[in-house]
Design a protein around this motif. Structure first.
Motif, mmCIF file in Angstrom:
data_model
loop_
_atom_site.group_PDB
_atom_site.id
_atom_site.type_symbol
_atom_site.label_atom_id
_atom_site.label_comp_id
_atom_site.label_asym_id
_atom_site.label_seq_id
_atom_site.Cartn_x
_atom_site.Cartn_y
_atom_site.Cartn_z
ATOM 1 N N ALA A 115 0.829 -1.209 0.000
ATOM 2 C CA ALA A 115 0.000 0.000 0.000
ATOM 3 C C ALA A 115 0.862 1.256 0.000
ATOM 4 O O ALA A 115 0.539 2.237 -0.687
ATOM 5 C CB ALA A 115 -0.936 0.000 1.208
ATOM 6 N N LEU A 116 1.977 1.236 0.729
ATOM 7 C CA LEU A 116 2.883 2.377 0.740
ATOM 8 C C LEU A 116 3.438 2.644 -0.657
ATOM 9 O O LEU A 116 3.430 3.782 -1.135
ATOM 10 C CB LEU A 116 4.038 2.140 1.717
ATOM 11 C CG LEU A 116 5.180 3.162 1.636
ATOM 12 C CD1 LEU A 116 4.727 4.505 2.186
ATOM 13 C CD2 LEU A 116 6.397 2.653 2.351
ATOM 14 N N PHE A 117 3.898 1.600 -1.346
ATOM 15 C CA PHE A 117 4.444 1.783 -2.680
ATOM 16 C C PHE A 117 3.374 2.222 -3.671
ATOM 17 O O PHE A 117 3.648 2.990 -4.596
ATOM 18 C CB PHE A 117 5.158 0.513 -3.160
ATOM 19 C CG PHE A 117 6.549 0.401 -2.644
ATOM 20 C CD1 PHE A 117 7.585 1.047 -3.283
ATOM 21 C CD2 PHE A 117 6.826 -0.329 -1.505
ATOM 22 C CE1 PHE A 117 8.880 0.965 -2.810
ATOM 23 C CE2 PHE A 117 8.117 -0.420 -1.016
ATOM 24 C CZ PHE A 117 9.145 0.230 -1.670
ATOM 25 N N PHE A 118 2.147 1.745 -3.495
ATOM 26 C CA PHE A 118 1.069 2.192 -4.377
ATOM 27 C C PHE A 118 0.768 3.673 -4.136
ATOM 28 O O PHE A 118 0.584 4.440 -5.085
ATOM 29 C CB PHE A 118 -0.189 1.349 -4.167
ATOM 30 C CG PHE A 118 -1.271 1.681 -5.144
ATOM 31 C CD1 PHE A 118 -1.199 1.239 -6.456
ATOM 32 C CD2 PHE A 118 -2.364 2.451 -4.769
ATOM 33 C CE1 PHE A 118 -2.187 1.550 -7.373
ATOM 34 C CE2 PHE A 118 -3.346 2.766 -5.674
ATOM 35 C CZ PHE A 118 -3.261 2.310 -6.971
ATOM 36 N N LEU A 119 0.733 4.078 -2.879
ATOM 37 C CA LEU A 119 0.498 5.490 -2.577
ATOM 38 C C LEU A 119 1.638 6.374 -3.071
ATOM 39 O O LEU A 119 1.409 7.506 -3.502
ATOM 40 C CB LEU A 119 0.277 5.686 -1.078
ATOM 41 C CG LEU A 119 -1.036 5.139 -0.529
ATOM 42 C CD1 LEU A 119 -1.074 5.289 0.983
ATOM 43 C CD2 LEU A 119 -2.219 5.837 -1.162
ATOM 44 N N LEU A 120 2.854 5.871 -3.027
ATOM 45 C CA LEU A 120 3.984 6.636 -3.555
ATOM 46 C C LEU A 120 3.852 6.855 -5.055
ATOM 47 O O LEU A 120 4.328 7.857 -5.586
ATOM 48 C CB LEU A 120 5.302 5.940 -3.236
ATOM 49 C CG LEU A 120 5.775 6.022 -1.791
ATOM 50 C CD1 LEU A 120 7.017 5.162 -1.592
ATOM 51 C CD2 LEU A 120 6.038 7.457 -1.385
ATOM 52 N N ALA A 121 3.201 5.929 -5.742
ATOM 53 C CA ALA A 121 2.993 6.093 -7.183
ATOM 54 C C ALA A 121 1.951 7.166 -7.476
ATOM 55 O O ALA A 121 1.946 7.739 -8.564
ATOM 56 C CB ALA A 121 2.559 4.767 -7.810
ATOM 57 N N LEU A 122 1.087 7.462 -6.524
ATOM 58 C CA LEU A 122 0.044 8.471 -6.739
ATOM 59 C C LEU A 122 0.547 9.881 -6.465
ATOM 60 O O LEU A 122 -0.029 10.849 -6.955
ATOM 61 C CB LEU A 122 -1.162 8.178 -5.844
ATOM 62 C CG LEU A 122 -1.869 6.854 -6.093
ATOM 63 C CD1 LEU A 122 -3.000 6.669 -5.093
ATOM 64 C CD2 LEU A 122 -2.371 6.751 -7.511
#
Length: 116
Positions: A76-83
């Motif tokens: 989830a952290l890496f997905f949020l970093l992509a946003l």
């Protein structure tokens, strides 16, 4: 760390920086360019490039989650970093650390230092 996990991490690293730079560099630049000039035809290809990079990032992230058995919080952290604009640059630094830690642990297991 086995070869498939290392390859999946490396693939994610390869796409994380271009994805991180595609939003601010391509979309914001294209939006500003279309507002100050009559060049509206650039937005569709620039948006397409950003969209393809984001989808590749998401697919590679799912692949790493599957192979490296990451906890959901990390994914989830890496997905949020992509946003977040430029968030993938920080994600790339984290990925380098995870990749190096995995290689060190793998070498230690091969040499018999750690039983895991």
């Amino acid at each position: 760390m086995d070869v498939k996990t290392a390859t999946a991490l490396h693939r994610l690293r390869l796409v994380s920086v271009p994805e991180a730079l595609s939003f601010p560099a391509l979309l914001i630049f294209g939006s500003l360019l279309s507002r100050i000039s009559d060049i509206d035809y650039l937005m569709m290809p620039l948006g397409l490039v950003h969209g393809v990079l984001f989808v590749l990032y998401a697919l590679f992230l799912l692949d790493v989650w599957n192979k490296a058995k990451w906890p959901l919080k990390r994914v989830a952290l890496f997905f949020l970093l992509a946003l977040v604009p430029f968030g993938g640059l920080y994600g790339d630094r984290l990925l380098k650390r995870y990749e190096a830690d995995g290689m060190i642990a793998s070498r230690a297991r091969k040499e018999g230092v750690v039983n895991a």
